[in-house]
Design a protein around this motif. Sequence first.
Motif, PDB file in Angstrom:
ATOM      1  N   HIS A 167     -26.891  -5.937 -27.509  1.00 26.18           N
ATOM      2  CA  HIS A 167     -25.013  -5.791 -27.444  1.00 26.18           C
ATOM      3  C   HIS A 167     -24.572  -6.023 -28.942  1.00 26.18           C
ATOM      4  O   HIS A 167     -24.104  -7.079 -29.338  1.00 26.18           O
ATOM      5  N   TYR A 168     -25.792  -4.769 -29.990  1.00 25.74           N
ATOM      6  CA  TYR A 168     -25.919  -5.423 -31.622  1.00 25.74           C
ATOM      7  C   TYR A 168     -24.674  -4.799 -31.933  1.00 25.74           C
ATOM      8  O   TYR A 168     -24.370  -3.750 -31.856  1.00 25.74           O
ATOM      9  N   THR A 169     -24.183  -5.471 -33.004  1.00 22.03           N
ATOM     10  CA  THR A 169     -22.963  -4.061 -34.133  1.00 22.03           C
ATOM     11  C   THR A 169     -24.492  -2.817 -34.620  1.00 22.03           C
ATOM     12  O   THR A 169     -25.294  -3.851 -34.610  1.00 22.03           O
ATOM     13  N   TYR A 170     -23.849  -2.230 -35.891  1.00 16.18           N
ATOM     14  CA  TYR A 170     -25.222  -1.866 -36.567  1.00 16.18           C
ATOM     15  C   TYR A 170     -25.749  -2.621 -37.511  1.00 16.18           C
ATOM     16  O   TYR A 170     -26.993  -2.211 -37.008  1.00 16.18           O
ATOM     17  N   PRO A 171     -25.041  -3.194 -37.969  1.00 19.96           N
ATOM     18  CA  PRO A 171     -26.020  -4.170 -39.339  1.00 19.96           C
ATOM     19  C   PRO A 171     -26.671  -4.707 -38.764  1.00 19.96           C
ATOM     20  O   PRO A 171     -27.757  -4.766 -39.454  1.00 19.96           O
ATOM     21  N   GLU A 172     -26.388  -6.138 -37.167  1.00 18.78           N
ATOM     22  CA  GLU A 172     -27.321  -6.699 -36.319  1.00 18.78           C
ATOM     23  C   GLU A 172     -28.372  -5.939 -35.695  1.00 18.78           C
ATOM     24  O   GLU A 172     -29.580  -6.336 -35.977  1.00 18.78           O
ATOM     25  N   ALA A 173     -28.127  -4.578 -35.369  1.00 17.85           N
ATOM     26  CA  ALA A 173     -29.057  -3.809 -35.232  1.00 17.85           C
ATOM     27  C   ALA A 173     -29.864  -3.237 -36.245  1.00 17.85           C
ATOM     28  O   ALA A 173     -31.255  -3.636 -35.810  1.00 17.85           O
ATOM     29  N   LEU A 174     -29.912  -3.270 -37.108  1.00 19.39           N
ATOM     30  CA  LEU A 174     -31.047  -2.858 -38.087  1.00 19.39           C
ATOM     31  C   LEU A 174     -31.428  -4.029 -38.648  1.00 19.39           C
ATOM     32  O   LEU A 174     -32.677  -4.170 -39.037  1.00 19.39           O
ATOM     33  N   ARG A 175     -31.139  -5.574 -38.956  1.00 19.85           N
ATOM     34  CA  ARG A 175     -31.858  -6.476 -39.213  1.00 19.85           C
ATOM     35  C   ARG A 175     -32.296  -7.026 -38.358  1.00 19.85           C
ATOM     36  O   ARG A 175     -33.669  -7.363 -38.154  1.00 19.85           O
ATOM     37  N   THR A 207      -9.357 -17.920 -26.950  1.00 22.07           N
ATOM     38  CA  THR A 207      -8.727 -16.617 -28.024  1.00 22.07           C
ATOM     39  C   THR A 207      -8.854 -15.354 -27.347  1.00 22.07           C
ATOM     40  O   THR A 207      -9.974 -15.226 -26.772  1.00 22.07           O
ATOM     41  N   VAL A 208      -7.930 -14.587 -27.853  1.00 21.14           N
ATOM     42  CA  VAL A 208      -8.316 -13.269 -27.680  1.00 21.14           C
ATOM     43  C   VAL A 208      -9.187 -12.593 -27.989  1.00 21.14           C
ATOM     44  O   VAL A 208     -10.139 -12.007 -27.266  1.00 21.14           O
ATOM     45  N   ASP A 209      -9.903 -13.350 -29.376  1.00 20.27           N
ATOM     46  CA  ASP A 209     -11.475 -12.401 -30.032  1.00 20.27           C
ATOM     47  C   ASP A 209     -12.399 -12.993 -29.235  1.00 20.27           C
ATOM     48  O   ASP A 209     -12.955 -12.600 -28.830  1.00 20.27           O
ATOM     49  N   GLN A 210     -12.192 -14.234 -28.267  1.00 21.79           N
ATOM     50  CA  GLN A 210     -12.902 -15.215 -27.623  1.00 21.79           C
ATOM     51  C   GLN A 210     -13.290 -14.176 -25.895  1.00 21.79           C
ATOM     52  O   GLN A 210     -14.212 -13.493 -25.103  1.00 21.79           O
ATOM     53  N   ILE A 211     -12.326 -13.279 -25.577  1.00 21.16           N
ATOM     54  CA  ILE A 211     -11.678 -12.064 -24.233  1.00 21.16           C
ATOM     55  C   ILE A 211     -12.497 -11.541 -25.166  1.00 21.16           C
ATOM     56  O   ILE A 211     -13.360 -10.785 -24.181  1.00 21.16           O
ATOM     57  N   ARG A 212     -12.283 -10.389 -26.266  1.00 20.89           N
ATOM     58  CA  ARG A 212     -12.811  -9.371 -26.636  1.00 20.89           C
ATOM     59  C   ARG A 212     -14.378  -9.496 -26.772  1.00 20.89           C
ATOM     60  O   ARG A 212     -14.801  -8.343 -26.465  1.00 20.89           O
ATOM     61  N   LEU A 213     -14.956 -10.544 -26.987  1.00 19.47           N
ATOM     62  CA  LEU A 213     -16.732 -10.647 -27.279  1.00 19.47           C
ATOM     63  C   LEU A 213     -17.090 -10.988 -25.568  1.00 19.47           C
ATOM     64  O   LEU A 213     -18.039 -10.105 -25.390  1.00 19.47           O
ATOM     65  N   ILE A 214     -16.280 -11.175 -25.052  1.00 20.34           N
ATOM     66  CA  ILE A 214     -16.668 -11.183 -23.050  1.00 20.34           C
ATOM     67  C   ILE A 214     -16.905  -9.626 -22.723  1.00 20.34           C
ATOM     68  O   ILE A 214     -17.821  -9.202 -22.491  1.00 20.34           O
ATOM     69  N   LYS A 215     -15.763  -8.880 -23.097  1.00 26.57           N
ATOM     70  CA  LYS A 215     -14.974  -7.360 -22.282  1.00 26.57           C
ATOM     71  C   LYS A 215     -16.541  -6.578 -23.250  1.00 26.57           C
ATOM     72  O   LYS A 215     -16.163  -5.194 -22.526  1.00 26.57           O
ATOM     73  N   ARG A 216     -16.758  -6.962 -24.307  1.00 28.07           N
ATOM     74  CA  ARG A 216     -17.901  -6.224 -24.746  1.00 28.07           C
ATOM     75  C   ARG A 216     -18.958  -6.103 -23.693  1.00 28.07           C
ATOM     76  O   ARG A 216     -20.413  -4.927 -23.666  1.00 28.07           O
TER      77      ARG A 216
END
Length: 649
Positions: free
Chosen positions: A76-84, A294-303
């Motif tokens: 569940h990484y972003t593209y840059p995170e997966a590259l790293r 927070t909304v940002d924390q909820i969106r992390l879970i929704k991923r």
Amino acid sequence: MISKETIDKIFSTARVEEVISDFVNLKKSGGNYKGLSPFVDEKTPSFMVSPAKQIWKDFSSGKGGNVVTFIMEQEHYTYPEALRYLAKKYNIEIEEDSEELSEEQKESRINKESLYQLSEVACEYFQDQLWNTEEGQNIALSYFRERELRDDIIKLFQLGYSPKNRDAFVGFALAKGYKKEVLEQSGLGIFKEDSEQGVDRFRERVIFPIHSFSGRVLGFGGRILQNNAKTAKYLNSPENEIYHKSHILYGLFQAKSFITKEDNCFLVEGYMDVISLYQSGIKNVVASSGTSLTVDQIRLIKRLTNNVTILYDGDPAGIKASFRGIDMILEQDMNVRVLLFPMGEDPDSFARNHSSEELELFLKENVKDFIRFKTDVLLEETQGDPIKRAGLIRDIVGSIALIKSLIQREIYIKECSRLLDISEQVLFSELAQAAQQKNRSEERNTKQQIKLQPVDTVRQEGVDFTCKAEEDILDLMLSYGNYQISMSYVEGEKPYKTTVIEEIVQRFKEDDIRFTVDFYNKIFLDIAEGIEHQELRTGEFFVKSEEEEFTRFAAEKMLKKYSISENWAAKEIFVPTLEQNLSKNTKDVILKYKSIRILEMKKELALELKEENLPEEKRLELFKKILNLDKLLKQIHELENRVIGDFNR
């Protein structure tokens, strides 16, 4: 931004079969590898890896792509995170493409990287103090063991200790070359104005490192161990360029794969709640770490999942304050359930006082949907007061109005009607008012943000047939686009040499053809753009795309689930392949697609002819257009060696 040279090096070095074998047990299957899907439960392997093409495809879940997209899906990484991640695995030094950055942006990037490095160094330092010093073992390690934490769990969460010495870590970091400014920004060191002498923020505390989604250390939480200390029990890192507490959930890095597997996330309040539950086998658990959700924390879970179960201790004031969090989860189109621990218990104490089996059974038997939970809590306050009862009903209906699914809304209204002994008709009426109020509020908020959006040109009739033809064309271009073919459309005409991509693009350009499906059209235009740059963009180009949709689609076309068995050739049964008939297949897909689009145009003209009060002049014009289209259709079918009747049948 990671430089293109580094990205190319990662793709050329990383082997998809090596990376995936860290997560999936792969077995050789001809030229490919097979294994059980890591994304769904299955008994028959449907997960395929192609070393030759450096792609993978999971035929159970429909996912597929390259080595980078596998890490993105699995971790569940972003593209840059997966590259790293891959760069670290293969010891590739990452070069940042800084040419396009301003001096301010370059400075910010250097500062952020310094904060990341310092946080990692601090994490290792605190762990070393815990395990390898007498003070750490006697004070901090004994505390963790009193809390019944196993050594493997302490190490998994990288728990540590900051010693009594007031500048132990500050001195250590300065000696390693870290600047005072970075220590101040990170919050690890506190300096008086115009002084080079600093003190440790977390001295004499046990340390809880706080990780990003991808596992990088962002900040710390520290707990004081002295009961009579005149200071806050818990202390957190201050906000800085890498640590934003409203964007972080404690334990998410350790829990993310379990959240996906269980399709549910338990949400608690504190560090020890997470760790104790994890040790007891409930590993799909995270904490908001004392901040309001927070909304940002909820969106992390929704991923990871659409299902959240909030675990509360028995404090009534805290429970009421959390209702806003329930509504925020519903607003993100997620499902929320709630569980209340007995009075005097919290997730940490309950997990320590009960066996894993008892804990699991308690969670299973006591979880409630949010309607029943809010009703149970708020009914106690109404105590026969009709005004308070009406307020309770409006509160619950307001929560239901946040749910987007009409079916779920109706189910919850029926449940609410039963629990509160009030008619469904009244509740639906209240729901309509709440929904209208919500819509008006949203309209006010978005009034200034309305933008014109391009309209998709997907046809209402024959769209499946058209989509299939467009998909077949892209399949050919991605799989065999750089293959040379000999083409001729007129009998007796000398064939000319070209490639599959160049032939299809040229034939579509001459008739100004645009795909009806926007996604397909984006790929086609990208391929056409490649020709302008003397580049034939086949599937190998798109599987390296940063756009996951492109990568998945290309992998699907390049890696077919079924292939002709080698045993057929041994039995002298020979089946012509697409590759062997490439010139004919290229010609066929072009002509077939043009036929489909002409038939669509005829249908549109026929609909116009049915309009009432159509002027005679306009009617004749439409007839002429239809006749011209018929002529074109006949010519195409002659080229296809087909008659119109065969096509329509």
